[in-house]
Scaffold this motif. Structure first.
Motif, PDB file in Angstrom:
ATOM      1  N   ALA A  38       0.952  -1.209   0.054  1.00 43.94           N
ATOM      2  CA  ALA A  38       0.018   0.081   0.162  1.00 43.94           C
ATOM      3  C   ALA A  38       0.804   1.234  -0.065  1.00 43.94           C
ATOM      4  O   ALA A  38       2.194   1.022   0.369  1.00 43.94           O
ATOM      5  CB  ALA A  38      -0.933  -0.039   1.149  1.00 43.94           C
ATOM      6  N   GLU A  40       1.581   3.617   1.954  1.00 47.24           N
ATOM      7  CA  GLU A  40       1.555   4.272   3.214  1.00 47.24           C
ATOM      8  C   GLU A  40       3.018   3.639   4.051  1.00 47.24           C
ATOM      9  O   GLU A  40       3.212   2.608   3.691  1.00 47.24           O
ATOM     10  CB  GLU A  40       0.580   3.905   4.290  1.00 47.24           C
ATOM     11  N   SER A  99     -11.453  12.367   2.238  1.00 45.71           N
ATOM     12  CA  SER A  99     -10.054  11.630   1.588  1.00 45.71           C
ATOM     13  C   SER A  99      -9.679  12.475   0.280  1.00 45.71           C
ATOM     14  O   SER A  99     -10.565  12.947  -0.362  1.00 45.71           O
ATOM     15  CB  SER A  99     -10.235  10.043   1.122  1.00 45.71           C
ATOM     16  N   SER A 238      -2.867  12.213   4.028  1.00 42.78           N
ATOM     17  CA  SER A 238      -2.445  10.837   4.083  1.00 42.78           C
ATOM     18  C   SER A 238      -0.978  10.662   4.159  1.00 42.78           C
ATOM     19  O   SER A 238      -0.354  10.146   4.945  1.00 42.78           O
ATOM     20  CB  SER A 238      -2.972  10.005   2.900  1.00 42.78           C
ATOM     21  N   THR A 244      -3.072   7.978   6.686  1.00 43.76           N
ATOM     22  CA  THR A 244      -3.681   7.263   5.506  1.00 43.76           C
ATOM     23  C   THR A 244      -5.135   6.831   6.082  1.00 43.76           C
ATOM     24  O   THR A 244      -6.037   7.054   5.201  1.00 43.76           O
ATOM     25  CB  THR A 244      -2.725   5.964   5.061  1.00 43.76           C
ATOM     26  N   GLY A 245      -5.067   6.306   7.252  1.00 43.97           N
ATOM     27  CA  GLY A 245      -6.191   5.970   7.518  1.00 43.97           C
ATOM     28  C   GLY A 245      -7.540   6.635   8.182  1.00 43.97           C
ATOM     29  O   GLY A 245      -8.375   6.388   8.389  1.00 43.97           O
ATOM     30  N   ARG A 247      -8.713   9.187   6.092  1.00 44.32           N
ATOM     31  CA  ARG A 247      -9.851   9.483   5.297  1.00 44.32           C
ATOM     32  C   ARG A 247      -9.887  11.318   5.218  1.00 44.32           C
ATOM     33  O   ARG A 247     -11.057  11.743   5.536  1.00 44.32           O
ATOM     34  CB  ARG A 247     -10.963   8.748   5.189  1.00 44.32           C
TER      35      ARG A 247
ATOM     36  N   TYR B  64      -4.316   2.396   6.609  1.00 44.48           N
ATOM     37  CA  TYR B  64      -5.654   1.934   5.692  1.00 44.48           C
ATOM     38  C   TYR B  64      -6.205   0.537   6.217  1.00 44.48           C
ATOM     39  O   TYR B  64      -5.349  -0.070   6.786  1.00 44.48           O
ATOM     40  CB  TYR B  64      -4.942   1.493   4.250  1.00 44.48           C
ATOM     41  N   THR B  65      -7.547   0.452   6.104  1.00 48.88           N
ATOM     42  CA  THR B  65      -8.189  -0.784   6.639  1.00 48.88           C
ATOM     43  C   THR B  65      -9.065  -1.426   5.746  1.00 48.88           C
ATOM     44  O   THR B  65      -9.079  -0.935   4.548  1.00 48.88           O
ATOM     45  CB  THR B  65      -8.544  -0.426   8.325  1.00 48.88           C
ATOM     46  N   GLN B  67     -11.747  -2.368   3.235  1.00 52.74           N
ATOM     47  CA  GLN B  67     -12.842  -1.192   2.705  1.00 52.74           C
ATOM     48  C   GLN B  67     -14.111  -1.480   3.228  1.00 52.74           C
ATOM     49  O   GLN B  67     -15.093  -0.370   3.013  1.00 52.74           O
ATOM     50  CB  GLN B  67     -12.588  -1.471   1.055  1.00 52.74           C
ATOM     51  N   GLN B 266     -14.288   1.617  -2.372  1.00 52.98           N
ATOM     52  CA  GLN B 266     -13.014   2.023  -2.864  1.00 52.98           C
ATOM     53  C   GLN B 266     -12.737   2.988  -3.578  1.00 52.98           C
ATOM     54  O   GLN B 266     -11.935   4.096  -3.322  1.00 52.98           O
ATOM     55  CB  GLN B 266     -12.392   0.651  -3.473  1.00 52.98           C
ATOM     56  N   SER B 270     -12.734   5.149  -0.261  1.00 55.35           N
ATOM     57  CA  SER B 270     -11.785   4.333   0.092  1.00 55.35           C
ATOM     58  C   SER B 270     -11.846   3.905   1.844  1.00 55.35           C
ATOM     59  O   SER B 270     -11.032   3.743   2.398  1.00 55.35           O
ATOM     60  CB  SER B 270     -10.474   4.390   0.126  1.00 55.35           C
TER      61      SER B 270
END
Lengths: 389, 389
Positions: A38, A40, A99, A238, A244-245, A247, B64-65, B67, B266, B270
């Motif tokens: 990813a 990140e 995001s 991000s 990144t998480g 949004r 990120y986690t 979706q 997504q 996302s």
């Protein structure tokens, strides 16, 4: 296909599965895997930013708020841009989004729309194509040229792809996954092309701070364009601030679009949590140290990858000019997807298949090198040992 | 119109300004105003939920986690539905979204699409029409019938509005702003109509817990439909748990749509922040006491409004069967918009004009009564005194 799936709209059904997410879903629970798939890093959001969100939560910043973003955050964005680009910006030209992805979706809805085409230099992050698909627009790939693992966009290729349905050019520089970073002359040529053909530009400059050419930041359309050009800048918290998480992203756009963009935000997510926005102010105003630290980590990561691949005759790789990805070709591992999945399964390194970024990425694999030197060194040892066997 | 505005897509330009937001923007900074214009109460999110988010932030849940939502939250949703509807649900039929608004946008993209029509019983929350507009779909208003301030939907009116372009019925029950709450026989008739005509139903049952008929919750399509019907349930954490500002909602949809909905998430936002999702688990599993408290506040609020308007011969108002709004007609204050703005300016009570909910709302004004008894009593005194002068 089930009857239910047959009953959904053609656009929804045609929306592609993300090849990056496919890789993540394939390997998510593998013990000991080092995840480089990813975009990140491996650091969580800085404590000072998390604390600002927690404090705002405890202070009750949990109600509906300004659809375009709270004024202090839009002011902080204007000040940040002034520091980066050396001139004042109007806070009313900044629009918070849920995001950078949503910023792109709004930009495509504004400039392209159903039936329209948007040119996307490719290999490209797949979500631009996906976002176009959702609203019935078409992303038209424009093949970048590659030699020895080094990619660049030829402006004449962009010009040749324009049709009567073309509405916009998506320009991501520094680019994910290739690292291509447009110089000012190239940006100027693209801007002139867009002006001449009446096209919008969606400028994705989210990796602007991550540049390895010696410049303090990447060249930007902001360096050459007028304030009221048909350019929509999409961006995100991000990458710079390890958020990144969260949004949380933003658009920078001409003032004349203020009400229209507010409406599009209203009818898609109705704004961003105020407690997150207050943390965004702390990111912009008090966390430059973290951005610098991340840039240094990525710079070192690029060196680790370059050293690991140097002289490896199964790997074609050129150190990128910008962003924090290595996009490399591997001989003898089968298709991109096979290569990425074998690296996941057999080398325990999370990678994304090059075809996730368009058919032109066949044969390539992407890894993210924004990571601690130890962990990245270990990952590269796993990859090179696997390739040596 | 500026050249820039002329250059955006027709759909974006046609997207309407929210009449609720116009009222909020008009009065936001008035000192001493009591804000009853938005669909939210006066209590912040319960501390236990805020603490869960803060803890997750400090624990580094900032990457990120998943979706579709983290498994514990989808499991908690399934368990919550089992408690509410008395049978088991599959966690894979729940999809986290960045607001109930986004759940609606995804549902419309799935079921209606560009060029399609969706029937919307009206007066209605304006954002459904807005969300359709953004993707080039058309929301077709179906006039509800009104007598003495009491509204209801006649299923034959819905049937009469179907055209070859109709793809879906949007059904919000209990309804915002009218409070209309469909009984099971009406839901059954709508379901049979949808089946017979091959239409989707988008079921917005976010006020299901706020019902004043003596029932423990409002009747639901979940009481009568098969698991694999063409029904998309949209919902939100906003109303039950005072999380309006968080922007977190969900879809409940047939399992066959799993990958398609994941793709739509997504390419729009996302996913939802993991630290918010972990707080969502605490909302569902440990905060039922707060939902009950909110329901009691709304029940008392409904009584305060009813008592204040009783016998007032300038006001037409019928206590609603569900939700937490009073939607009333005022004589002699001019248009809806004039009435709402005069109540803001002259009575210092934030109200939303009835026309924000469609032309059929002309003459009406909406207030939210999910509020402390003291504050609401004061607001109603301001309104009735102003009307008496």
């Amino acid at each position: 296909m089930s009857d239910l799936l047959a009953a959904v709209t053609t656009a929804a059904r045609a929306t592609p599965v993300s090849g990056i997410i496919s890789a993540v879903n394939h390997g998510r629970d593998k013990p000991g895997l080092i995840p480089l798939w990813a975009g990140e890093g491996d650091l969580p959001t800085p404590r000072i930013i998390a604390e600002a969100a927690a404090k705002a939560l405890y202070d009750g910043a949990t109600f509906y708020t300004h659809q375009r973003g709270i004024p202090p955050l839009r002011e902080a964005l204007a000040a940040y841009y002034e520091r980066q680009y050396g001139r004042p910006f109007d806070p009313d030209t900044f629009f918070l989004a849920g995001s950078g992805m949503q910023a792109i979706q709004i930009a495509i809805a504004l400039s392209v729309g159903a039936g329209g085409e948007i040119l996307v230099p490719t290999p490209a992050w797949p979500n631009v194509t996906g976002a176009a698909s959702v609203i019935g627009a078409t992303a038209v790939p424009v093949a970048m040229r590659e030699e020895g693992g080094r990619w660049h966009l030829a402006v004449e290729d962009l010009a040749a792809a324009i049709t009567p349905a073309t509405r916009a050019i998506f320009l991501n520089s520094p680019a994910n996954p290739t690292g291509w970073t447009a110089d000012l002359a190239t940006l100027q040529a693209i801007l002139e092309l867009a002006r001449a053909r009446g096209l919008w530009i969606i400028a994705d400059e989210i990796y602007a701070r991550f540049v390895w050419t010696g410049a303090p930041r990447a060249p930007s359309f902001l360096d050459i364009a007028e304030p009221d050009e048909k350019i929509l800048y999409v961006n995100t918290f991000s990458k710079n601030w390890a958020m990144t998480g969260w949004r949380m992203g933003w658009l920078h756009a001409p003032l004349a679009l203020k009400q229209t963009i507010e409406n599009l935000i209203q009818y898609s997510t109705s704004g961003v949590a105020e407690f997150m926005q207050r943390a965004g102010v702390v990111a912009l105003e008090e966390s430059e140290w973290f951005v610098k630290r991340s840039i240094e980590r990525a710079r070192r990561g690029r060196e680790v990858v370059s050293a690991a691949f140097a002289g490896n005759n199964r790997v074609t790789f050129a150190p990128p000019d910008g962003a924090f990805y290595a996009f490399f070709r591997v001989d003898g591992l089968g298709s991109s997807r096979e290569a990425a999945f074998r690296l996941i399964d057999e080398a325990l390194v999370g990678t994304a298949p090059g075809t996730a970024f368009g058919g032109i990425g066949e044969g390539f694999v992407r890894i993210c090198f924004l990571r601690s030197e130890d962990s990245l060194t270990q990952a590269m040892q796993r990859i090179t040992r696997f390739l040596d066997n």
